[in-house]
Write a protein that holds these residues in place. Structure first.
Motif, mmCIF file in Angstrom:
data_model
loop_
_atom_site.group_PDB
_atom_site.id
_atom_site.type_symbol
_atom_site.label_atom_id
_atom_site.label_comp_id
_atom_site.label_asym_id
_atom_site.label_seq_id
_atom_site.Cartn_x
_atom_site.Cartn_y
_atom_site.Cartn_z
ATOM 1 N N PRO A 276 -57.594 31.670 -16.719
ATOM 2 C CA PRO A 276 -57.236 30.339 -16.210
ATOM 3 C C PRO A 276 -58.408 29.365 -16.160
ATOM 4 N N ALA A 277 -59.620 29.881 -15.976
ATOM 5 C CA ALA A 277 -60.787 29.004 -15.890
ATOM 6 C C ALA A 277 -61.061 28.287 -17.210
ATOM 7 N N GLU A 278 -60.527 28.804 -18.308
ATOM 8 C CA GLU A 278 -60.773 28.213 -19.613
ATOM 9 C C GLU A 278 -59.707 27.204 -20.024
ATOM 10 N N VAL A 279 -58.726 26.981 -19.165
ATOM 11 C CA VAL A 279 -57.659 26.034 -19.478
ATOM 12 C C VAL A 279 -58.205 24.610 -19.420
ATOM 13 N N GLU A 280 -57.952 23.849 -20.468
ATOM 14 C CA GLU A 280 -58.265 22.427 -20.451
ATOM 15 C C GLU A 280 -57.025 21.686 -19.954
ATOM 16 N N LEU A 281 -57.082 21.197 -18.744
ATOM 17 C CA LEU A 281 -55.921 20.545 -18.148
ATOM 18 C C LEU A 281 -55.620 19.229 -18.843
ATOM 19 N N PRO A 282 -54.329 18.889 -19.009
ATOM 20 C CA PRO A 282 -54.004 17.581 -19.576
ATOM 21 C C PRO A 282 -54.493 16.471 -18.660
ATOM 22 N N PRO A 283 -54.886 15.332 -19.200
ATOM 23 C CA PRO A 283 -55.450 14.268 -18.356
ATOM 24 C C PRO A 283 -54.476 13.743 -17.314
ATOM 25 N N SER A 284 -53.179 13.958 -17.516
ATOM 26 C CA SER A 284 -52.181 13.441 -16.582
ATOM 27 C C SER A 284 -51.579 14.532 -15.700
ATOM 28 N N TRP A 285 -52.266 15.673 -15.553
ATOM 29 C CA TRP A 285 -51.656 16.809 -14.848
ATOM 30 C C TRP A 285 -51.342 16.500 -13.385
ATOM 31 N N ASP A 286 -52.096 15.583 -12.777
ATOM 32 C CA ASP A 286 -51.861 15.235 -11.368
ATOM 33 C C ASP A 286 -51.430 13.777 -11.233
ATOM 34 N N GLU A 287 -50.776 13.241 -12.240
ATOM 35 C CA GLU A 287 -50.325 11.853 -12.228
ATOM 36 C C GLU A 287 -49.398 11.599 -11.039
ATOM 37 N N SER A 288 -49.592 10.506 -10.346
ATOM 38 C CA SER A 288 -48.790 10.213 -9.154
ATOM 39 C C SER A 288 -47.411 9.703 -9.529
ATOM 40 N N VAL A 289 -46.430 10.052 -8.727
ATOM 41 C CA VAL A 289 -45.058 9.602 -8.953
ATOM 42 C C VAL A 289 -44.986 8.077 -8.880
ATOM 43 N N SER A 290 -45.719 7.496 -7.962
ATOM 44 C CA SER A 290 -45.636 6.051 -7.732
ATOM 45 C C SER A 290 -46.134 5.235 -8.922
ATOM 46 N N SER A 291 -46.951 5.837 -9.778
ATOM 47 C CA SER A 291 -47.499 5.107 -10.926
ATOM 48 C C SER A 291 -46.617 5.211 -12.162
ATOM 49 N N GLN A 292 -45.533 5.949 -12.073
ATOM 50 C CA GLN A 292 -44.752 6.261 -13.267
ATOM 51 C C GLN A 292 -43.530 5.357 -13.430
ATOM 52 N N HIS A 293 -43.004 5.380 -14.638
ATOM 53 C CA HIS A 293 -41.761 4.681 -14.958
ATOM 54 C C HIS A 293 -40.680 5.142 -13.978
ATOM 55 N N PRO A 294 -39.811 4.229 -13.502
ATOM 56 C CA PRO A 294 -38.814 4.625 -12.493
ATOM 57 C C PRO A 294 -37.897 5.759 -12.926
ATOM 58 N N VAL A 295 -37.548 5.839 -14.205
ATOM 59 C CA VAL A 295 -36.708 6.940 -14.666
ATOM 60 C C VAL A 295 -37.468 8.255 -14.603
ATOM 61 N N ILE A 296 -38.743 8.234 -14.973
ATOM 62 C CA ILE A 296 -39.558 9.446 -14.911
ATOM 63 C C ILE A 296 -39.776 9.870 -13.458
ATOM 64 N N SER A 297 -39.991 8.909 -12.571
ATOM 65 C CA SER A 297 -40.152 9.232 -11.151
ATOM 66 C C SER A 297 -38.913 9.913 -10.597
ATOM 67 N N LEU A 298 -37.741 9.396 -10.951
ATOM 68 C CA LEU A 298 -36.494 9.993 -10.474
ATOM 69 C C LEU A 298 -36.291 11.377 -11.080
ATOM 70 N N LEU A 299 -36.631 11.530 -12.347
ATOM 71 C CA LEU A 299 -36.519 12.831 -12.999
ATOM 72 C C LEU A 299 -37.437 13.848 -12.332
ATOM 73 N N ARG A 300 -38.648 13.430 -12.022
ATOM 74 C CA ARG A 300 -39.568 14.341 -11.323
ATOM 75 C C ARG A 300 -39.007 14.744 -9.969
ATOM 76 N N HIS A 301 -38.412 13.788 -9.260
ATOM 77 C CA HIS A 301 -37.826 14.104 -7.958
ATOM 78 C C HIS A 301 -36.690 15.116 -8.118
ATOM 79 N N GLY A 302 -35.825 14.895 -9.108
ATOM 80 C CA GLY A 302 -34.682 15.776 -9.295
ATOM 81 C C GLY A 302 -35.084 17.201 -9.605
ATOM 82 N N PHE A 303 -36.101 17.375 -10.409
ATOM 83 C CA PHE A 303 -36.545 18.717 -10.776
ATOM 84 C C PHE A 303 -37.713 19.207 -9.913
ATOM 85 N N ARG A 304 -37.939 18.525 -8.817
ATOM 86 C CA ARG A 304 -38.960 18.889 -7.833
ATOM 87 C C ARG A 304 -40.360 18.953 -8.451
#
Length: 435
Positions: free
Chosen positions: A201-229
């Motif tokens: 796991p220490a060698e994993v290169e995390l995607p730059p958006s791995w911790d992207e905030s819900v509030s910064s996202q497109h409203p459809v993506i935010s709702l999708l994230r909420h639905g799938f937790r």
């Protein structure tokens, strides 16, 4: 005429870049890499829906989701559904493993089945998804349930390989189309210990958006994230472990495919692809259900004894597989099929669509050249990305670029997105009343 034997291998949730031949620096896929070195390798292959059943039915029918009413994971194909088996009637058509066909018909036009799906994945009721804004998946186990261990998915895949190998030892005199369907690397991310041990796991290169905030996202993506937790916090340690377990499942899949390839004669046509991808933490999303590249781009390899290996950059999609099978079988083009044979690929815009839980209204993607246009209905803003200049899809250009209007017009030459949305909802409401 001489009709070559055909083996089609379909995995579940293997994103198109997570393989050695695709340039991934970490995932180990030695058997698929060898297959790729013998094949046409399609670098811009896409699913026609980032959801299991819609994608698979679209693949099997060679038609778009909206053409066959394959809206969601509860759809049960009716008697009018025509699969590969209905087309390739001069072949013995055989299934081993996962197809995710719902309902009592376990063949859907194929001649026989060697092993079946795991029953708990099947919907025999035909019930539609609940598509309200308050819908939520019960847990976020699709990312938090991970680690080394035994799982029924692994045994399913071993059994499918064993059954396919038994068939290949004595297939009989008729030409055959053998379909082998695997569960891996679909979640839960519980990987066989010997494959989990391949990765740190220490060698994993995390995607730059791995911790992207819900509030910064497109409203459809935010709702999708909420639905799938996917809006529930997870730690960097969890993301790293989930990632290597996903890679380990891909490596187990590769091992099973290696067992198959060792038994397949060189003059047999081999096709490998997946039903859709896996976000694997990009934009802080796990699973699929959206149109970012990790969810919609799939691996696609085609080994044909008369074709030299090549990397193909044309845009293709899963609806192109059936026209390809027809050409290999010596059948003429079918004008009812919107796809095009992969033996002579043509670069064309690719359509993907989503009509299920997490999105109260439909979503559509049109990918053409470097541009990806996502339409979510008149009440929501679209998205537009240049996937070559912005491969992580971080810069939405929908309000700044003339490509938005151009691609919207192209989308409407294929379907009426708002009318199709209403048709899907009407069909789903009818299934809710009459399961």
């Amino acid at each position: 005429m001489n009709r070559p034997n055909i083996v089609v291998v379909l995995s579940d949730e293997h994103t198109g870049t997570a393989a050695g031949w695709a340039g991934h620096p970490g995932v180990r896929t030695p058997n698929l890499d060898r297959l790729a070195a013998q094949s046409l390798s399609f670098d811009r292959a896409y699913t026609n829906s980032p959801m299991c059943v819609p994608s698979r039915l679209s693949l099997m029918a060679g038609q778009y989701v909206h053409q066959i009413g394959a809206w969601d994971n509860g759809v049960i194909p009716g008697p009018e559904f025509r699969s590969w088996g209905h087309h390739l009637t001069d072949y013995q058509t055989v299934i081993a493993g996962r197809t995710h066909f719902n309902g009592p018909d376990r063949l859907l036009g194929f001649d026989r089945r060697l092993t079946d799906d795991l029953d708990f994945w099947l919907d025999h009721s035909g019930r539609p998804p609940r598509r309200t804004p308050d819908w939520q998946r019960p847990t976020n186990s699709h990312v938090t349930e991970h680690g080394a261990g035994d799982h029924v998915h692994t045994q399913h895949d071993v059994d499918a390989t064993d059954a396919a190998l038994d068939f290949l030892r004595d297939p009989g005199p008729e030409p055959y189309l053998l379909y082998v369907g695997y569960m891996h690397p679909h979640f839960p991310l519980v990987a066989p210990p010997e494959f989990r041990a391949l990765y740190d796991p220490a060698e994993v290169e995390l995607p730059p958006s791995w911790d992207e905030s819900v509030s910064s996202q497109h409203p459809v993506i935010s709702l999708l994230r909420h639905g799938f937790r996917n809006d529930e916090p997870i730690t960097e340690e969890q993301v790293r472990e989930a990632t290597v377990c996903y890679w380990a499942l891909i490596s187990h899949l590769d091992h099973q495919i290696g067992r198959l390839l060792a038994a397949i004669p060189d003059d047999t046509v081999v096709i490998y692809t997946s039903d859709h991808g896996e976000m694997a933490g990009h934009h802080a999303i796990w699973q699929k259900q959206c149109f970012y590249e990790p969810a919609v781009r799939v691996p696609l390899l085609l080994r044909h004894p008369s074709l030299a290996p090549a990397r193909i950059t044309s845009h293709v999609s899963l609806i192109d597989v059936l026209p390809t099978l027809r050409e290999i079988a010596g059948l003429p083009p079918d004008p009812a099929l919107p796809g095009h044979s992969l033996l002579d690929p043509v670069d064309r815009p690719v359509l993907s669509e989503y009509h299920a839980q997490g999105m109260p209204d439909a979503g559509y993607m049109l990918k053409s050249g470097p541009w990806k246009y996502c339409y979510y209905g008149p009440a929501q803003p679209p998205q537009l990305f240049n996937t070559e200049a912005d491969p992580h899809e971080l810069q939405d250009q929908s309000t700044k670029n003339t490509q938005t209007a151009k691609l919207d017009a192209q989308l409407r030459t294929i379907l009426n997105p708002d009318q199709t949305n209403q048709t899907a909802k009407s069909h789903q409401a009818s299934r809710a009343r009459h399961p």
